[in-house]
Motif scaffolding. Sequence first.
Motif, PDB file in Angstrom:
ATOM      1  N   GLU A  38       0.797  -1.217   0.000  1.00  0.00           N
ATOM      2  CA  GLU A  38       0.000   0.000   0.000  1.00  0.00           C
ATOM      3  C   GLU A  38       0.834   1.273   0.000  1.00  0.00           C
ATOM      4  O   GLU A  38       0.352   2.330  -0.387  1.00  0.00           O
ATOM      5  N   TYR A  39       2.119   1.168   0.416  1.00  0.00           N
ATOM      6  CA  TYR A  39       2.912   2.388   0.495  1.00  0.00           C
ATOM      7  C   TYR A  39       3.688   2.682  -0.784  1.00  0.00           C
ATOM      8  O   TYR A  39       4.308   3.721  -0.911  1.00  0.00           O
ATOM      9  N   TYR A  86       3.545  -2.376  -7.274  1.00  0.00           N
ATOM     10  CA  TYR A  86       4.337  -2.727  -6.096  1.00  0.00           C
ATOM     11  C   TYR A  86       5.447  -3.674  -6.493  1.00  0.00           C
ATOM     12  O   TYR A  86       5.366  -4.364  -7.512  1.00  0.00           O
TER      13      TYR A  86
END
Lengths: 380, 149, 288, 109, 344
Positions: E45-46, E79
């Motif tokens: 998510e980051y 990601y």
Amino acid sequence: MILPIGPVHPNLKEPLRLKLKTQGERVLSAEIDYGYVHRGIERVMKGKTWQKGIYLSERVCGICSYIHTQTFAETFEKIAGERAPLRAQFLRVLTNELDRIQSHLLANSTYFKCIEHETLFMYMLYLREPVMDAIELLTGNRVNMGWNVVGGVKMDVNQSHLDSIQEIITKLESEFDRYVEMFDHGPMVGLRSHDVGKLTQEEAIKARAVGPIGRASGLKHDLREKHHTYQDNFDFKVIWRKDQDNYARNMNRFDEITESMKLIKQVILNLPEGDVRKKINIPAGYGEWRNEAPRGEVTYSIETNGNLIKNISIRTPSIMNIDACAKYMLKDVATVADAISTYASVDPCIACTERVVIVDESGKSGEYVYPEYKLEYKSE
Amino acid sequence: MLDGLKDIIRKSSIHVCLVSTGGCNGCDIEVVALLSPRYDLEQYGIYVTNNPREADVVLVTGAVTEQWRDKLERIFAKVPDPKIVVAIGNCPLSGDVFNQEGGSVYAPVSDYIPVDAEVSGCPPRPTEILAAILSAGPDAIAAKGRQKV
Amino acid sequence: MNLMANILLNVLVAFLVGSVLFGLQRKIIARIQMRPGPPIIQHLLHTLKFFIKETVIPKTAAMPFYIAITVILCSIWVAAVIVGPVSEGSLLILFAIFAIHKIVEHNAGSSSGSPYGKLSCVRAVFSAAAEVPLFAVLLIIYLQTGTMNLADIIAYQGTNGALLFSIPLAAMMFFVLILSKAYYYSPLNITMGKDLVSGFETEHFGMLRGFIMISESIAWYMLLWIFLTVFVGGLTPIGYLAGMIIITALVSLIDAVTPILNPNHSVMTQVTLAFVGIVGSVLMIFYL
Amino acid sequence: MDIQIIYLLYVLAFIIGSITGLVLSYKKYTEPFVRKNIDLAALILALIGWILTINYSLIETLIPYYATITIGIFLIAMVIGMRPGYGRFETVIGFAVAGIIWIIRTVLT
Amino acid sequence: MSSVIWYLYEFARKSWAEKFTAAKTDSEIMEVPSRFRDFPEVRKEYCIACGACTAACPAPMAIKLVRTSDSAHEDGITYPVINNRGCIRCGFCAEVCPTDPKTLLCGENHLIREEFTILPVDKMFVIDDYLCIRCKKCLKACSEVAGAISEVDKKMVIDQSKCIGCGECIKNCPVKGAVKGIYINNVEEQKEIINMVVDTLEARIEADQDKIKKLAPEEVYKIDYPIDDLVKKAREIIPNDELIRDSIEKITDRLKMRILTWDDEKCTNCRLCTSECPSGAITYDKEKGVQRNPDKCLKCSICYQTCPFGVAGLYVARFLLSDTSLKDGVIQITLKPSQLPIRS
């Protein structure tokens, strides 16, 4: 009869072919075939940034992986004309000596395995495991540590780490002497080690033997003496002996372990405060640096454009030592068993050795030896 | 019934041949560390003898270098059936850092010999190797034994 | 019970007990090395495993001998069981069998065509000098007891006490012989040195290795049995078992604390011990 | 029955018991390390085994002695033959209890 | 055997006896120290898809950026995915990850301060589509390293976000100059250097105009120009020798300088050229006749091709900076009459 030893053999942990020319049990001469581990890592490193290169350099060799990264970093620091912060230098000494201890213990255990004294082999590994623990505690990994960077080391240590390392070293020190005694005074071990695999001082100079092998033959030559960190901050003496045989080589390593433990204690006692890493701007240039690896001296020469590695050449100690072994130690040995134990006493590190392969037009490959290389020996 | 007995024997008696096909030898010494009193591979009935003629398990550590390309197959052929291959470390799996421009390795090992189990890491810790060998090795070798009648 | 069943039974017991004793030997060595060590039945499991492995005959093998040698090895030790526990025959035959064992080592080494086997064969020839004490032991026992028959020797010991105490040097010589036949890291077992991979059995694997290992287990049992019978006397089965375990433990202690001697030293050690043993025993017999 | 067949039986019982113990303990404990606690099942086996082996004369009237000892050795072997590291305390406890019973029995009678 | 005695002392110790009777594998072997670097943990998510991790990773196939497909509601997320079979557990990706909190976690994150963060490239690599012969050797070389080169509309294109500046593409390119490594920084200074070098060289050649005019059609005129002079001047612009050398090398490599001579004596004032000249550099004046203004001249060679009397002479100057010339410290200039046909 030609007796081939390796590349897969119970007494070899690394692939290499040792061709023993024997007459019955007597070994007349030996020939060594290299090339089983040549991976061309220097060419992989070319054109990479130094940040990547330092991780590649520790994969030159798994046993003495630490000293490769340190030499790599120090070469760059030399090009930049700077030094790492003092605390980082101390931590480098700490890791270097821990690595030396584990490497020497492994080397001696291999020797004991080759004379088939399994008990001492196991005891050496038993002593080695806590040292590996200490290394893992300090750097986060057992073998390829990824601990050095140009300009210092990656992680700081706190008191609890130092305490546990101190504890491990104290325990090792209390147990270590007993096992050395077993080797030193054991008559059967002595029978296999004394006067086997002689390498005289002249031969050692001729073959350019370095490290414990050279020192066991009476060459007082240890690059740590000339290293700025050791010179300025530490007190240690160079271990060397005059007996020149398998026993001397192993004993020399044992004594160096004792010396290394003293150094570690000094580090823990005198560790200065401060940063462990500083930013170093690397200009374009060429630099060369030599360091004392567990097996002798390792030389890095690097040409950089300030960021990318343009050219790199690594010279490792094992090549000379194995050469000395094949040429001088393994000539006219009484038995095959002694020949193999002599080979093991040299503490060969094949992954280190296989650096440059020059392939000539006929497709024959041979090892490249730096012809103009000079060694400085103090002979006494 | 007979198969079950054979399985038991195959699972509890394993000879290992360590073949280092060109890596940094970090994995080799981690296998040596496995012999140490702390881990003691022998207590599981696994003996590292390094003799392909009596091996059941071939431990391959290392990206395949030029010299090993034909020799690896020859050594594998020397091992009597049933046999399995365990690849230890990243080198035999992907060639690790050597498998890029400039490196002279011919990874992965599975191009040359069939690999039954793999342990990744560079190098894997001894316990990782141990756990992988114990969880995969005996069953794989028993399964191999059943295939061959 | 007929003879055949008796032989089969004794061979089976010899094989199983011999294997377990080898396993025990390894276990004790491992414990001295401060590690748990393999299960006691590990050696037996190894032996069984080789029977269910593939058997391939190498190209270099000198064919009839290569297989015949395992058969010979097996049969001589079965013969030893017949002469020993089954019929309690002549000691002479047992020693003859041991001499044949040496020849088998030569041939197993040389017939495989592997350089390691050949060198092991060289070493076997080399260490043949160490067989001198074997005959010396025979002679000394004959001088002491006046018989070669096992049953008679047992009877002699029943009346005169164990030979272990009357001719200890002969017992020592025989013990050295036992030591040189220990499977794991024996200081005198130069033919099996790891520098020669697996010595004379390097190229024998699969079924053939299984038979060799069976023979070795029987050989170990038989050597211990002879030692106990000749030097301690007729024991109960529990006594034999205890004696064998004690000797095995002693041997493994010695194995654990010595490296393998190099072939020259090994032969010299054996010859020296033999000399001391022979001269000492003769002196003891005639002057004590 | 011939005495030698009985000894063969004992040896076989020991070996088969060891192999069974090895296999079962590998099924029960799959981790590579050794847990510290005492295995209750193994303890019961060891107790029964040692008591049967040493005190076979207790039930000699019901079952022939060699059968008792064979079963006893089989059970002992199952405990001794467990994975290295297991079954030690159980063996010692079993032997001690059986020894005490034997001493009490011989002293009392 | 006598070494047994030396061991008895060892065996008499309590700790050894304990080990002998109770040797076993402890559960401590499974414990890992707190600083142990395992395979990196990814927190999707980051991730900001900057590609720093892929650029930094020393192992060739350890890290890959993937993008999930877009759904109806929101865009797919990008990601990194760690390939355990390639990852060497050095923790470098976690070190360079710029997000806060970190997308990648690996052991104890080391000292990561602003000044240590990595810019792995200082050279930008571009493909000159004009020179590119589409042999795809660079693509092959790159796909093993970074995968930055791809084929878009039959042109080879370098994706700058993926490029790690290894220079493999240049090494593998068979055409000299088809792939260029450009220093990203100091662009203005680089321009200045280029202008300076070209101007000086041109001035040097034009100083010899008289000799050049006499050249026979196949004759070659050579001048050696000392390189130190250029370097000295360049150092005043930017004191970076690496960059200067690189620039000079590049200039001399590809520069084909056209030299236009003007022989007034031959001119008959026919004025054919004045109308043709695209930049109006040639003018006619009743008093002075046809005049050429060298400052306006584009050296397009039209006048040379038009003039029937050979007033305009066109020469091509090439420059050589080879190893031998470097040893002498000179740039070798070779001047040749142009082979362009003259329109009649």
